[in-house]
Design a protein around this motif. Structure first.
Motif, short mmCIF file in Angstrom:
data_model
loop_
_atom_site.label_atom_id
_atom_site.label_comp_id
_atom_site.label_asym_id
_atom_site.label_seq_id
_atom_site.Cartn_x
_atom_site.Cartn_y
_atom_site.Cartn_z
N ARG A 233 -95.63 54.78 -30.12
CA ARG A 233 -95.11 53.72 -29.26
C ARG A 233 -93.78 53.17 -29.75
O ARG A 233 -93.21 52.29 -29.12
CB ARG A 233 -96.12 52.58 -29.18
CG ARG A 233 -97.45 52.98 -28.54
CD ARG A 233 -98.40 51.79 -28.48
NE ARG A 233 -99.71 52.16 -27.95
CZ ARG A 233 -100.73 51.33 -27.83
NH1 ARG A 233 -100.60 50.06 -28.20
NH2 ARG A 233 -101.88 51.74 -27.35
N SER A 234 -93.31 53.70 -30.87
CA SER A 234 -92.09 53.15 -31.46
C SER A 234 -90.86 53.63 -30.70
O SER A 234 -90.86 54.68 -30.04
CB SER A 234 -91.98 53.56 -32.92
OG SER A 234 -91.73 54.96 -33.03
N LEU A 235 -89.82 52.87 -30.81
CA LEU A 235 -88.55 53.23 -30.18
C LEU A 235 -87.99 54.49 -30.81
O LEU A 235 -87.40 55.34 -30.12
CB LEU A 235 -87.55 52.07 -30.32
CG LEU A 235 -86.17 52.30 -29.70
CD1 LEU A 235 -86.30 52.51 -28.19
CD2 LEU A 235 -85.26 51.10 -29.99
N ALA A 236 -88.18 54.65 -32.14
CA ALA A 236 -87.66 55.83 -32.83
C ALA A 236 -88.30 57.11 -32.28
O ALA A 236 -87.61 58.11 -32.03
CB ALA A 236 -87.94 55.71 -34.33
N TYR A 237 -89.62 57.08 -32.08
CA TYR A 237 -90.31 58.27 -31.58
C TYR A 237 -89.93 58.55 -30.14
O TYR A 237 -89.65 59.70 -29.77
CB TYR A 237 -91.82 58.08 -31.70
CG TYR A 237 -92.63 59.27 -31.26
CD1 TYR A 237 -92.69 60.43 -32.03
CD2 TYR A 237 -93.33 59.25 -30.05
CE1 TYR A 237 -93.43 61.52 -31.62
CE2 TYR A 237 -94.07 60.35 -29.63
CZ TYR A 237 -94.12 61.47 -30.43
OH TYR A 237 -94.84 62.56 -30.02
N ARG A 238 -89.89 57.53 -29.30
CA ARG A 238 -89.53 57.75 -27.90
C ARG A 238 -88.12 58.27 -27.78
O ARG A 238 -87.82 59.12 -26.93
CB ARG A 238 -89.70 56.45 -27.12
CG ARG A 238 -91.17 56.08 -26.85
CD ARG A 238 -91.27 54.83 -26.01
NE ARG A 238 -90.92 53.63 -26.78
CZ ARG A 238 -90.70 52.44 -26.25
NH1 ARG A 238 -90.75 52.28 -24.94
NH2 ARG A 238 -90.41 51.41 -27.00
N SER A 239 -87.23 57.78 -28.64
CA SER A 239 -85.85 58.26 -28.62
C SER A 239 -85.77 59.72 -29.06
O SER A 239 -85.02 60.52 -28.48
CB SER A 239 -84.99 57.40 -29.55
OG SER A 239 -83.67 57.88 -29.60
N ALA A 240 -86.56 60.10 -30.07
CA ALA A 240 -86.56 61.48 -30.54
C ALA A 240 -87.09 62.43 -29.47
O ALA A 240 -86.53 63.51 -29.24
CB ALA A 240 -87.41 61.59 -31.81
N VAL A 241 -88.17 62.02 -28.80
CA VAL A 241 -88.73 62.84 -27.73
C VAL A 241 -87.72 63.02 -26.61
O VAL A 241 -87.52 64.12 -26.08
CB VAL A 241 -90.04 62.21 -27.19
CG1 VAL A 241 -90.47 62.91 -25.90
CG2 VAL A 241 -91.14 62.30 -28.23
N ALA A 242 -87.05 61.95 -26.23
CA ALA A 242 -86.06 62.02 -25.16
C ALA A 242 -84.90 62.93 -25.55
O ALA A 242 -84.36 63.67 -24.71
CB ALA A 242 -85.54 60.62 -24.84
N ASP A 243 -84.52 62.90 -26.85
CA ASP A 243 -83.41 63.73 -27.32
C ASP A 243 -83.77 65.21 -27.22
O ASP A 243 -82.97 66.03 -26.73
CB ASP A 243 -83.10 63.36 -28.77
CG ASP A 243 -81.70 63.81 -29.19
OD1 ASP A 243 -81.02 64.45 -28.37
OD2 ASP A 243 -81.31 63.51 -30.32
N VAL A 244 -84.98 65.56 -27.68
CA VAL A 244 -85.42 66.96 -27.60
C VAL A 244 -85.53 67.40 -26.15
O VAL A 244 -85.13 68.51 -25.78
CB VAL A 244 -86.76 67.14 -28.33
CG1 VAL A 244 -87.28 68.57 -28.14
CG2 VAL A 244 -86.62 66.83 -29.81
N ALA A 245 -86.08 66.54 -25.29
CA ALA A 245 -86.25 66.89 -23.88
C ALA A 245 -84.92 67.14 -23.20
O ALA A 245 -84.75 68.09 -22.43
CB ALA A 245 -87.01 65.78 -23.16
N ALA A 246 -83.95 66.29 -23.50
CA ALA A 246 -82.62 66.46 -22.89
C ALA A 246 -81.95 67.74 -23.38
O ALA A 246 -81.32 68.47 -22.60
CB ALA A 246 -81.75 65.25 -23.21
N SER A 247 -82.12 68.04 -24.68
CA SER A 247 -81.50 69.24 -25.24
C SER A 247 -82.11 70.51 -24.67
O SER A 247 -81.41 71.48 -24.37
CB SER A 247 -81.65 69.23 -26.77
OG SER A 247 -81.18 70.44 -27.32
#
Length: 478
Positions: free
Chosen positions: A60-74
């Motif tokens: 639920r952390s911002l760090a994890y959600r940001s990492a997931v979004a980064d991988v998804a976008a890439s």
């Protein structure tokens, strides 16, 4: 074949690397969430450093959600699919490191790894961190199932993995089944082109019986429709009339139509004519009450009450010298063929409603079948094959035995005997491939089949009876 094998080897190695990379993404996010610093990929450095720590799960952390979004976008994937990949990667790299190593070496496929992880979830305690006891159980499970995974297809591995996992499960299957029954449901998924998928989540014995009954009724209806079409064609030839254009239905179509018919829904064409031929409908209505679903169950004697009626239409595997054990998942389990262990209550319900039974005595050390006694009038060799093989003996195939041909390993025309040492189940498709596709097979003394492909690659299949009844290693660590 060498080209294909080389590609498969490199693909598996890359999949192992991707698992580690996705697990590392979560490790970095978790470290940032905790205010720590994580080492480089592949290093042995522990997360270190000091900083502000945030409460709550890392997912639920911002760090994890940001990492997931980064991988998804890439990767141009959905965030949901990326999150599922990361969760699977963490599970495999942290709980089944040897499986990941085997995947990297090309010894198993990603599908094998998925089966091992999915089947092994019952070993842990939901919502709790692993204890040393659970880690010991999982390590034994991983060793046993990984050894099997190197020899069979993922489809063949699944029932074996479920069987072994049940032995080391923290909670018995009876308790899990009682809780899971509360989630039975029916739901609808739209599929486009005016079609949809109707799904039902049911106890496995009832679901398999329903599907078996629909299949047998569909096959009966297909035969009736084919007979009617032949009669119409013959009549048209005699009278010289124009033959009507009738599109024949496949068994799958009829099975779907019958399901709707059971629920009282009629299918009609645009001009109001029924798509189910009148003769077929009449024949089906007459036969419906006489058709039963087939459920092949291996019932261990420990699951049977002493006051049960002795008329059981099921296979009962009797261990003449069972080891006493205690704890969840420790005792031998009854099984639904092709699906794995089932609760004792379900085994008793299926056994008690049957009309006859087959008693099987096995060697508890090797799984060899000592004796097969049946109260059903049938050939002794067919009874033994039903227990020994259970399904098609072709590498990777699990077509149930009752839908297979009995094949002579060495053809009778070539001097082969009609004996257990020269018989085996093969589905119709693989029976034809064996005889006309350039394959060769040798049946070894322990009923193992050694297959040789047209490109001289060898594969072995072990009889299901030996896999089911053999001891799977040292006793559970509890």
């Amino acid at each position: 074949m060498s080209w294909v094998e080389d590609i498969e080897q490199r693909s598996r190695a890359l999949e192992a690397e991707r698992l580690r990379a996705h697990a590392y993404v979560r490790a970095v996010a978790a470290a940032e969430h905790a205010g720590l610093v994580v080492g480089e990929p592949g290093s042995s450095e522990a997360a270190s450093g000091a900083g502000k720590s945030w409460d709550g799960p890392v997912e639920r952390s911002l760090a994890y959600r940001s990492a997931v979004a980064d991988v998804a976008a890439s990767a141009r994937l959905s965030e949901q699919s990326v999150q599922q990949r990361i969760e699977k990667a963490v599970e495999l790299t942290t709980q089944y490191a040897n499986v990941v190593h085997a995947l990297e070496a090309g010894e198993v496929a990603p599908q094998h790894a998925g089966v091992i992880a999915d089947s092994g979830r019952i070993i842990g305690i939901p919502g709790s961190a692993d204890t040393s006891e659970i880690r010991d159980r999982r390590a034994v499970y991983e060793r046993l199932v990984l050894e099997k995974a190197r020899q069979v297809s993922p489809n063949q591995l699944r029932p074996y993995a479920r069987r072994v996992a049940e032995k080391y499960a923290w909670e018995s299957i009876d308790g899990r089944h009682a809780r899971e029954q509360q989630h039975r449901r029916v739901w609808l998924e739209t599929a486009g082109d005016g079609m949809a998928v109707l799904c039902a989540y049911l106890p496995v014995d009832r679901a398999q019986a329903i599907y078996s009954r629909l299949t047998r009724m569909a096959q009966s209806t297909a035969q009736a429709e084919a007979a009617e079409a032949r009669a119409v064609k013959e009549q048209a030839a005699k009278t010289g009339t124009e033959l009507p254009v009738v599109r024949s239905r496949g068994v799958g179509e009829i099975r779907a139509d019958l399901l709707a018919d059971f629920l009282g829904i009629d299918f009609t064409t645009e001009d109001g004519a029924q798509t189910v031929a009148d003769a077929a409908v009449a024949a089906e209505s007459t036969a419906a009450g006489n058709v039963q679903g087939i459920v092949q169950v291996i019932v261990h004697e420990d699951d049977l009450d002493t006051d049960l009626d002795t008329g059981l239409d099921t296979d009962m595997a009797r261990d003449p010298d069972p080891e006493a054990s205690s704890g969840p998942g420790a005792r031998p389990q009854s099984e639904l063929e092709g699906c794995g262990p089932i609760p004792a209550d379900m085994a008793r319900r299926v056994a008690g409603a049957a009309t006859s039974w087959v008693e099987v005595t096995v060697n508890p050390g090797t799984g060899d079948i000592r004796k097969v006694e049946s109260r059903v009038p049938s050939a002794d060799q067919k009874r033994k094959l039903q227990v020994r093989d259970a399904h098609c003996r072709w590498p990777g195939c699990r077509m149930p035995g009752f839908r297979c041909d009995i094949d002579h390993t060495v053809a009778v025309a070539d001097g082969g005997e009609t004996a257990m040492t020269n018989l085996g189940y093969l589905c119709r498709n693989h029976h034809l491939v064996k005889h006309h596709g350039g394959w060769e097979v040798v049946q070894l003394p322990d009923a193992t089949f050694e297959w040789t492909s047209p490109t001289v690659r060898k594969t072995r299949t072990v009889p299901e009876g030996r896999v089911r009844f053999v001891e799977t290693g040292e006793p559970p660590p509890f």
